[in-house]
Design a protein around this motif. Structure first.
Motif, PDB file in Angstrom:
ATOM      1  N   LEU A 174      -2.373  -5.801  -3.587  1.00 15.10           N
ATOM      2  CA  LEU A 174      -3.805  -5.511  -3.602  1.00 15.10           C
ATOM      3  C   LEU A 174      -4.049  -4.002  -3.616  1.00 15.10           C
ATOM      4  O   LEU A 174      -4.882  -3.507  -4.370  1.00 15.10           O
ATOM      5  CB  LEU A 174      -4.499  -6.155  -2.405  1.00 15.10           C
ATOM      6  N   ARG A 175      -3.315  -3.267  -2.803  1.00 21.88           N
ATOM      7  CA  ARG A 175      -3.453  -1.802  -2.777  1.00 21.88           C
ATOM      8  C   ARG A 175      -3.108  -1.198  -4.134  1.00 21.88           C
ATOM      9  O   ARG A 175      -3.757  -0.257  -4.580  1.00 21.88           O
ATOM     10  CB  ARG A 175      -2.572  -1.206  -1.689  1.00 21.88           C
ATOM     11  N   GLU A 176      -2.063  -1.726  -4.761  1.00 18.91           N
ATOM     12  CA  GLU A 176      -1.669  -1.210  -6.078  1.00 18.91           C
ATOM     13  C   GLU A 176      -2.744  -1.512  -7.124  1.00 18.91           C
ATOM     14  O   GLU A 176      -3.060  -0.656  -7.958  1.00 18.91           O
ATOM     15  CB  GLU A 176      -0.321  -1.800  -6.495  1.00 18.91           C
ATOM     16  N   PHE A 177      -3.322  -2.710  -7.098  1.00 14.64           N
ATOM     17  CA  PHE A 177      -4.419  -3.036  -8.009  1.00 14.64           C
ATOM     18  C   PHE A 177      -5.612  -2.118  -7.776  1.00 14.64           C
ATOM     19  O   PHE A 177      -6.239  -1.635  -8.722  1.00 14.64           O
ATOM     20  CB  PHE A 177      -4.863  -4.497  -7.850  1.00 14.64           C
TER      21      PHE A 177
ATOM     22  N   LYS B 112      -0.246   7.923  -0.683  1.00 16.96           N
ATOM     23  CA  LYS B 112       0.749   7.753   0.379  1.00 16.96           C
ATOM     24  C   LYS B 112       0.117   7.945   1.742  1.00 16.96           C
ATOM     25  O   LYS B 112       0.386   7.201   2.671  1.00 16.96           O
ATOM     26  CB  LYS B 112       1.915   8.717   0.189  1.00 16.96           C
ATOM     27  N   SER B 113      -0.746   8.947   1.873  1.00 15.83           N
ATOM     28  CA  SER B 113      -1.381   9.167   3.179  1.00 15.83           C
ATOM     29  C   SER B 113      -2.309   8.023   3.530  1.00 15.83           C
ATOM     30  O   SER B 113      -2.409   7.610   4.670  1.00 15.83           O
ATOM     31  CB  SER B 113      -2.124  10.502   3.212  1.00 15.83           C
ATOM     32  N   THR B 114      -2.965   7.446   2.529  1.00 15.11           N
ATOM     33  CA  THR B 114      -3.848   6.308   2.745  1.00 15.11           C
ATOM     34  C   THR B 114      -3.033   5.074   3.128  1.00 15.11           C
ATOM     35  O   THR B 114      -3.401   4.322   4.019  1.00 15.11           O
ATOM     36  CB  THR B 114      -4.684   6.018   1.486  1.00 15.11           C
ATOM     37  N   LEU B 115      -1.902   4.868   2.461  1.00 15.14           N
ATOM     38  CA  LEU B 115      -1.065   3.710   2.755  1.00 15.14           C
ATOM     39  C   LEU B 115      -0.459   3.813   4.142  1.00 15.14           C
ATOM     40  O   LEU B 115      -0.323   2.810   4.846  1.00 15.14           O
ATOM     41  CB  LEU B 115       0.033   3.568   1.704  1.00 15.14           C
ATOM     42  N   VAL B 116      -0.110   5.004   4.574  1.00 19.70           N
ATOM     43  CA  VAL B 116       0.468   5.176   5.905  1.00 19.70           C
ATOM     44  C   VAL B 116      -0.576   4.872   6.979  1.00 19.70           C
ATOM     45  O   VAL B 116      -0.302   4.198   7.949  1.00 19.70           O
ATOM     46  CB  VAL B 116       1.019   6.622   6.080  1.00 19.70           C
ATOM     47  N   VAL B 117      -1.801   5.339   6.791  1.00 23.56           N
ATOM     48  CA  VAL B 117      -2.873   5.113   7.761  1.00 23.56           C
ATOM     49  C   VAL B 117      -3.185   3.631   7.889  1.00 23.56           C
ATOM     50  O   VAL B 117      -3.445   3.131   8.959  1.00 23.56           O
ATOM     51  CB  VAL B 117      -4.151   5.898   7.356  1.00 23.56           C
ATOM     52  N   ASN B 118      -3.118   2.901   6.780  1.00 22.34           N
ATOM     53  CA  ASN B 118      -3.528   1.496   6.784  1.00 22.34           C
ATOM     54  C   ASN B 118      -2.399   0.510   7.077  1.00 22.34           C
ATOM     55  O   ASN B 118      -2.609  -0.681   6.972  1.00 22.34           O
ATOM     56  CB  ASN B 118      -4.163   1.151   5.432  1.00 22.34           C
TER      57      ASN B 118
END
Length: 175
Positions: free
Chosen positions: A7-10, A168-174
């Motif tokens: 979902l994040r990749e989409f 990457k910073s968004t993915l780490v936070v979530n």
């Protein structure tokens, strides 16, 4: 967890396509009613950041449709989706060959310049068959495709590192 990643990749690809369509829409046409295709830079960034074949092809199809809707070249409505699919296929193959063998910065530059030249060649080839070109093929390659390839390479390199860092910073936070 895998469905969250997908979902994040989409979402990332959708955001890149939105940026691409805005850039494509606001960029003025020049030289025989043709305009640079900044959607390509966003497509290339998407292909490099997301290593999922299904998402890559969906993104390529969406990029082709959006570019066709905002394009001004006669015959471009057919040529854009074709060129995005052909170009994406070649870029995906290039990425599979180059990853883990060549420096990331070099790969990003190669994708930007080679991808834009491939895309421009396919686009002009399809348009020449469908509607005819407004000038000689070689002249359009020299005056539109090659300058666009240089600009797209710069946009792709800068955009890639910005989007990579932000995503990457968004993915780490979530997590």
């Amino acid at each position: 967890m895998n469905s969250r990643k997908t979902l994040r990749e989409f979402i990332l690809c959708a955001l890149l396509m939105a940026i691409g369509v805005v850039l494509h829409f606001i960029t003025p046409a020049f030289m025989l009613n043709m305009r640079p295709d900044f959607m390509l830079s966003m497509l290339f960034i998407s292909l490099m950041l997301v290593d999922d074949l299904k998402i890559n092809y969906v993104t390529a199809i969406i990029a082709g449709i959006l570019t066709a809707l905002t394009g001004s070249m006669p015959g471009g409505q057919i040529a854009n989706p074709i060129d995005k699919l052909v170009t994406s296929t070649i870029i995906i193959f290039m990425l599979k060959l180059l990853r883990n063998r060549v420096n990331e910065g070099i790969i990003v530059g190669i994708v930007g310049i080679i991808g834009t030249i491939i895309s421009g060649s396919v686009f002009l080839g399809v348009v020449s068959i469908i509607a005819g070109l407004p000038g000689p093929f070689y002249l359009l390659m020299l005056t539109v495709v090659l300058p666009t390839a240089i600009v797209n390479t710069v946009v792709t390199v800068i955009g890639y590192y910005i989007i990579k860092k932000v995503s990457k910073s968004t993915l780490v936070v979530n997590k």
